[in-house]
Motif scaffolding. Structure first.
Motif, PDB file in Angstrom:
ATOM      1  N   LYS A  69     -13.203  22.753  -2.701  1.00  0.00           N
ATOM      2  CA  LYS A  69     -13.506  21.526  -3.091  1.00  0.00           C
ATOM      3  C   LYS A  69     -15.054  21.329  -2.560  1.00  0.00           C
ATOM      4  N   ARG A  70     -15.343  21.936  -1.489  1.00  0.00           N
ATOM      5  CA  ARG A  70     -16.817  21.942  -1.014  1.00  0.00           C
ATOM      6  C   ARG A  70     -17.719  22.232  -1.901  1.00  0.00           C
ATOM      7  N   THR A  71     -17.538  23.440  -2.830  1.00  0.00           N
ATOM      8  CA  THR A  71     -18.193  23.821  -3.777  1.00  0.00           C
ATOM      9  C   THR A  71     -18.636  22.862  -5.080  1.00  0.00           C
ATOM     10  N   LEU A  72     -17.439  22.251  -5.294  1.00  0.00           N
ATOM     11  CA  LEU A  72     -17.664  21.241  -6.488  1.00  0.00           C
ATOM     12  C   LEU A  72     -18.366  19.936  -5.849  1.00  0.00           C
ATOM     13  N   GLU A  73     -18.247  19.729  -4.536  1.00  0.00           N
ATOM     14  CA  GLU A  73     -19.299  18.593  -4.105  1.00  0.00           C
ATOM     15  C   GLU A  73     -20.588  19.192  -4.122  1.00  0.00           C
ATOM     16  N   ILE A  74     -21.117  20.326  -3.674  1.00  0.00           N
ATOM     17  CA  ILE A  74     -22.453  20.834  -4.007  1.00  0.00           C
ATOM     18  C   ILE A  74     -22.814  20.835  -5.446  1.00  0.00           C
ATOM     19  N   TRP A  75     -21.925  21.367  -6.264  1.00  0.00           N
ATOM     20  CA  TRP A  75     -22.267  21.000  -7.797  1.00  0.00           C
ATOM     21  C   TRP A  75     -22.540  19.936  -8.454  1.00  0.00           C
ATOM     22  N   ASP A  76     -21.818  18.878  -7.844  1.00  0.00           N
ATOM     23  CA  ASP A  76     -21.957  17.436  -8.138  1.00  0.00           C
ATOM     24  C   ASP A  76     -23.396  16.894  -7.705  1.00  0.00           C
ATOM     25  N   ARG A  77     -23.717  17.390  -6.459  1.00  0.00           N
ATOM     26  CA  ARG A  77     -25.256  16.890  -6.232  1.00  0.00           C
ATOM     27  C   ARG A  77     -26.274  17.678  -6.825  1.00  0.00           C
TER      28      ARG A  77
ATOM     29  N   ASP B 250     -19.674  18.076 -13.429  1.00  0.00           N
ATOM     30  CA  ASP B 250     -18.933  17.729 -14.727  1.00  0.00           C
ATOM     31  C   ASP B 250     -18.660  18.841 -15.783  1.00  0.00           C
ATOM     32  N   PRO B 251     -19.583  19.607 -15.848  1.00  0.00           N
ATOM     33  CA  PRO B 251     -19.502  20.746 -16.917  1.00  0.00           C
ATOM     34  C   PRO B 251     -18.532  21.788 -16.560  1.00  0.00           C
ATOM     35  N   MET B 252     -18.740  22.049 -15.049  1.00  0.00           N
ATOM     36  CA  MET B 252     -17.837  23.104 -14.422  1.00  0.00           C
ATOM     37  C   MET B 252     -16.491  22.768 -14.418  1.00  0.00           C
ATOM     38  N   VAL B 253     -16.145  21.592 -14.145  1.00  0.00           N
ATOM     39  CA  VAL B 253     -14.713  21.018 -14.088  1.00  0.00           C
ATOM     40  C   VAL B 253     -14.093  21.296 -15.527  1.00  0.00           C
ATOM     41  N   ASP B 254     -14.889  20.497 -16.448  1.00  0.00           N
ATOM     42  CA  ASP B 254     -14.472  20.605 -17.669  1.00  0.00           C
ATOM     43  C   ASP B 254     -14.284  21.771 -18.344  1.00  0.00           C
ATOM     44  N   LYS B 255     -14.772  22.896 -17.855  1.00  0.00           N
ATOM     45  CA  LYS B 255     -14.636  24.185 -18.466  1.00  0.00           C
ATOM     46  C   LYS B 255     -13.754  24.882 -17.834  1.00  0.00           C
ATOM     47  N   GLY B 256     -13.290  24.743 -16.669  1.00  0.00           N
ATOM     48  CA  GLY B 256     -12.544  25.402 -15.588  1.00  0.00           C
ATOM     49  C   GLY B 256     -11.288  24.952 -15.743  1.00  0.00           C
TER      50      GLY B 256
ATOM     51  N   ALA C 253      -5.375  11.119  -1.900  1.00  0.00           N
ATOM     52  CA  ALA C 253      -5.530  10.734  -3.288  1.00  0.00           C
ATOM     53  C   ALA C 253      -7.105  10.215  -3.631  1.00  0.00           C
ATOM     54  N   ALA C 254      -7.983   9.976  -2.462  1.00  0.00           N
ATOM     55  CA  ALA C 254      -9.228   9.583  -2.918  1.00  0.00           C
ATOM     56  C   ALA C 254     -10.144  10.691  -3.365  1.00  0.00           C
ATOM     57  N   HIS C 255      -9.607  11.607  -3.257  1.00  0.00           N
ATOM     58  CA  HIS C 255     -10.592  12.797  -3.509  1.00  0.00           C
ATOM     59  C   HIS C 255     -10.942  12.678  -5.203  1.00  0.00           C
ATOM     60  N   GLU C 256     -12.224  12.912  -5.449  1.00  0.00           N
ATOM     61  CA  GLU C 256     -12.909  12.772  -6.826  1.00  0.00           C
ATOM     62  C   GLU C 256     -12.742  14.065  -7.916  1.00  0.00           C
ATOM     63  N   ARG C 257     -12.300  15.123  -6.869  1.00  0.00           N
ATOM     64  CA  ARG C 257     -12.470  16.543  -7.649  1.00  0.00           C
ATOM     65  C   ARG C 257     -11.204  17.204  -7.340  1.00  0.00           C
ATOM     66  N   PRO C 258     -10.914  18.123  -7.942  1.00  0.00           N
ATOM     67  CA  PRO C 258      -9.760  19.075  -7.940  1.00  0.00           C
ATOM     68  C   PRO C 258     -10.061  19.875  -6.493  1.00  0.00           C
ATOM     69  N   ALA C 259      -8.782  20.351  -5.993  1.00  0.00           N
ATOM     70  CA  ALA C 259      -9.240  21.332  -4.821  1.00  0.00           C
ATOM     71  C   ALA C 259      -9.897  22.521  -5.360  1.00  0.00           C
ATOM     72  N   PHE C 260      -9.512  23.090  -6.348  1.00  0.00           N
ATOM     73  CA  PHE C 260     -10.215  24.463  -6.744  1.00  0.00           C
ATOM     74  C   PHE C 260     -10.245  24.262  -8.395  1.00  0.00           C
TER      75      PHE C 260
END
Length: 106
Positions: A1-9, A14-20, A44-51
């Motif tokens: 989750k933390r890596t996805l937050e950094i990738w968002d910044r 978006d492309p990472m989550v879309d492809k993964g 429930a309020a998290h915007e990204r998946p856990a992994f």
């Protein structure tokens, strides 16, 4: 989750989550028997998946593509930082390349 937050910044979430392949629930098996299950996204309020499972080369490609879009980023392939001398206002790096070493003020 933390890596996805950094990738968002960084603008590549978006492309990472879309492809993964996204997942939140982990399962542990012994042979054919499930022995444990855990949910890594209980809120429930998290915007990204856990992994997400994403091949390394896609991750690197998205990051390089984004870097090429941004000012003040200089990508230097086959360069290796071999020394760092820190100062109060920055650092002096020693960089090794196939063409020889150089110093970089950062």
């Amino acid at each position: 989750k933390r890596t996805l937050e950094i990738w968002d910044r960084l603008g590549v979430g978006d492309p990472m989550v879309d492809k993964g392949v996204s997942w939140n629930v982990g399962k542990v098996f012994f042979k054919d028997q499930q022995v444990y299950q855990f949910n890594l996204l209980p809120e429930a309020a998290h915007e990204r998946p856990a992994f997400i499972n994403l091949q390394q080369y896609y991750c690197e490609a998205y990051l390089v593509e984004r870097c090429l879009q941004l000012p003040n980023i200089d990508i230097r392939w086959r360069h290796q930082v071999t020394g760092i001398a820190t100062r109060d206002d920055g650092a002096l790096l020693t960089v090794h390349t196939p063409d020889g070493d150089y110093a970089l003020d950062a």
